[in-house]
Design a protein around this motif. Structure first.
Motif, PDB file in Angstrom:
ATOM      1  N   LEU A   1       0.812  -1.220   0.000  1.00 38.55           N
ATOM      2  CA  LEU A   1       0.000   0.000   0.000  1.00 38.55           C
ATOM      3  C   LEU A   1       0.847   1.273   0.000  1.00 38.55           C
ATOM      4  O   LEU A   1       0.315   2.363  -0.204  1.00 38.55           O
ATOM      5  CB  LEU A   1      -0.934   0.011   1.214  1.00 38.55           C
ATOM      6  N   TYR A   2       2.147   1.138   0.220  1.00 40.35           N
ATOM      7  CA  TYR A   2       2.997   2.321   0.298  1.00 40.35           C
ATOM      8  C   TYR A   2       2.924   3.210  -0.941  1.00 40.35           C
ATOM      9  O   TYR A   2       2.920   4.442  -0.819  1.00 40.35           O
ATOM     10  CB  TYR A   2       4.447   1.918   0.562  1.00 40.35           C
ATOM     11  N   PRO A   3       2.910   2.614  -2.150  1.00 35.82           N
ATOM     12  CA  PRO A   3       2.849   3.478  -3.340  1.00 35.82           C
ATOM     13  C   PRO A   3       1.625   4.390  -3.379  1.00 35.82           C
ATOM     14  O   PRO A   3       1.659   5.443  -4.020  1.00 35.82           O
ATOM     15  CB  PRO A   3       2.822   2.474  -4.500  1.00 35.82           C
ATOM     16  N   LEU A   4       0.560   4.005  -2.690  1.00 36.02           N
ATOM     17  CA  LEU A   4      -0.649   4.820  -2.693  1.00 36.02           C
ATOM     18  C   LEU A   4      -0.459   6.126  -1.928  1.00 36.02           C
ATOM     19  O   LEU A   4      -1.174   7.113  -2.166  1.00 36.02           O
ATOM     20  CB  LEU A   4      -1.825   4.043  -2.090  1.00 36.02           C
ATOM     21  N   VAL A   5       0.499   6.148  -0.990  1.00 40.21           N
ATOM     22  CA  VAL A   5       0.749   7.381  -0.235  1.00 40.21           C
ATOM     23  C   VAL A   5       2.056   8.054  -0.656  1.00 40.21           C
ATOM     24  O   VAL A   5       2.173   9.283  -0.594  1.00 40.21           O
ATOM     25  CB  VAL A   5       0.759   7.121   1.290  1.00 40.21           C
TER      26      VAL A   5
END
Length: 341
Positions: free
Chosen positions: A32-36
């Motif tokens: 999920l890191y790429p989403l932030v």
């Protein structure tokens, strides 16, 4: 030494190792890191579910795009340029006006189209990105800080950082630009951090360069009698971001625009810990409160953002029983426009 460690533990202070091992790693899936980390993806996700963000004017992905940037900006007197994968405010240029063929930065310095092209080229090369990888540049709406902050902020735009733990707001601070921070709301660069009462939005402590203060270092205005406007709307907006990106430990940065009210500026998968200093309490007690709540409710956290936002009030009353809990006066809240930027 051991006495200090014992005292910090009793206060619930979380250090960086504990944050990484017990808050980030177990609660934040790396997928999920790429989403932030990618500001463009964050902006698109937020816009798709009706969360207000600064309007995107253009993206610059290639050197060919850079050759066209003068045409992109010909009718823009104000805008912000930032790297998609930047961090810590690096690589951001805020343009506040125009002078003949040049533009004027927030610092008052002029910037030419050649300098803008050079800066965009640097962004694309990855100078400001996480890991130094090739990047994309955003050109977006310049937020106009609400006038209520005029007396306690130096030039730049203040923001509110809300930390969510499993979707529940557990701590918040107002970050105020200073002369030392060059008008940026970045505590590491010298901005002021002001602790915020989760119930009312009133200030409850202030810190600058790790020292507790009571007045803004530039204006000498008092910081301990201030109330963040639109507080309940802002707290709910932060809560909704958990549905956007379900990271268990999440920082939400929100600005309050003069015309359009609260807007999500960005999300952070690794929010820092200075927020504990200005709130004069540790994160651990809030984390424990949420974990107990979850255990007592069949291992469930409410899916409704409104309920999670209201739980922040219960949490704050339990952890800060002496806190002022006077409700905010909605009649005194400034008005905002209905249209989007």
């Amino acid at each position: 030494m051991f006495g200090i460690a014992k005292k910090l533990k009793a206060m619930g202070i979380v250090g960086i190792n504990k944050r990484n091992c017990e808050l980030v790693l177990p609660n934040n899936p790396r997928r999920l890191y790429p989403l932030v980390d990618d500001k463009l993806r964050t902006k698109n996700l937020a816009g798709a579910v009706g969360i207000q963000v600064p309007e995107l004017y253009a993206t610059v992905e290639t050197e060919h795009d850079i050759s066209r940037v003068e045409k992109m900006l010909q009718n823009r007197d104000e805008f912000v340029i930032k790297p998609v994968n930047g961090s810590g405010g690096k690589g951001i240029i805020v343009v506040v006006g125009r002078h003949k063929k040049n533009w004027i930065k927030a610092s008052g310095d002029r910037i030419t189209i050649m300098e803008i092209r050079r800066h965009l080229s640097n962004i694309l090369s990855g100078i400001y990105s996480l890991g130094g990888t090739p990047d994309t540049a955003l050109i977006e709406y310049r937020v106009h800080s609400h006038s209520i902050f005029d007396r306690i902020a130096y030039k730049g735009v203040p923001d509110v950082r809300v930390i969510l733990y499993k979707g529940i707001p557990v701590m918040a601070m107002l970050r105020l630009p200073t002369r030392a921070s060059d008008g940026k709301a970045n505590l590491h660069q010298g901005a002021v951090g002001v602790g915020v009462n989760l119930i009312t939005g009133h200030s409850c402590g202030a810190v600058c360069k790790n020292e507790m203060i009571e007045h803004h270092p530039d204006s000498d205005e008092p910081l301990l009698d201030f109330q963040v406007p639109f507080w309940k709307d802002l707290r709910l907006l932060a809560s909704r971001c958990y549905e956007l990106v379900p990271l268990g430990y999440l920082g939400v940065d929100i600005v309050i625009d003069q015309a359009f009210g609260p807007m999500v500026l960005e999300l952070n998968a690794r929010p820092g810990l200075s927020i504990q200093i200005c709130n004069q309490r540790g994160l651990q007690h809030a984390v424990d409160w949420v974990d107990r709540y979850k255990e007592e409710h069949n291992n469930q956290i409410p899916q409704d953002a409104h309920i999670r936002s209201e739980l922040a009030e219960r949490l704050y009353r339990d952890l800060v029983p002496s806190a002022e809990v006077t409700e905010t006066d909605d009649k005194e809240q400034p008005e905002i426009a209905d249209n989007k930027p």
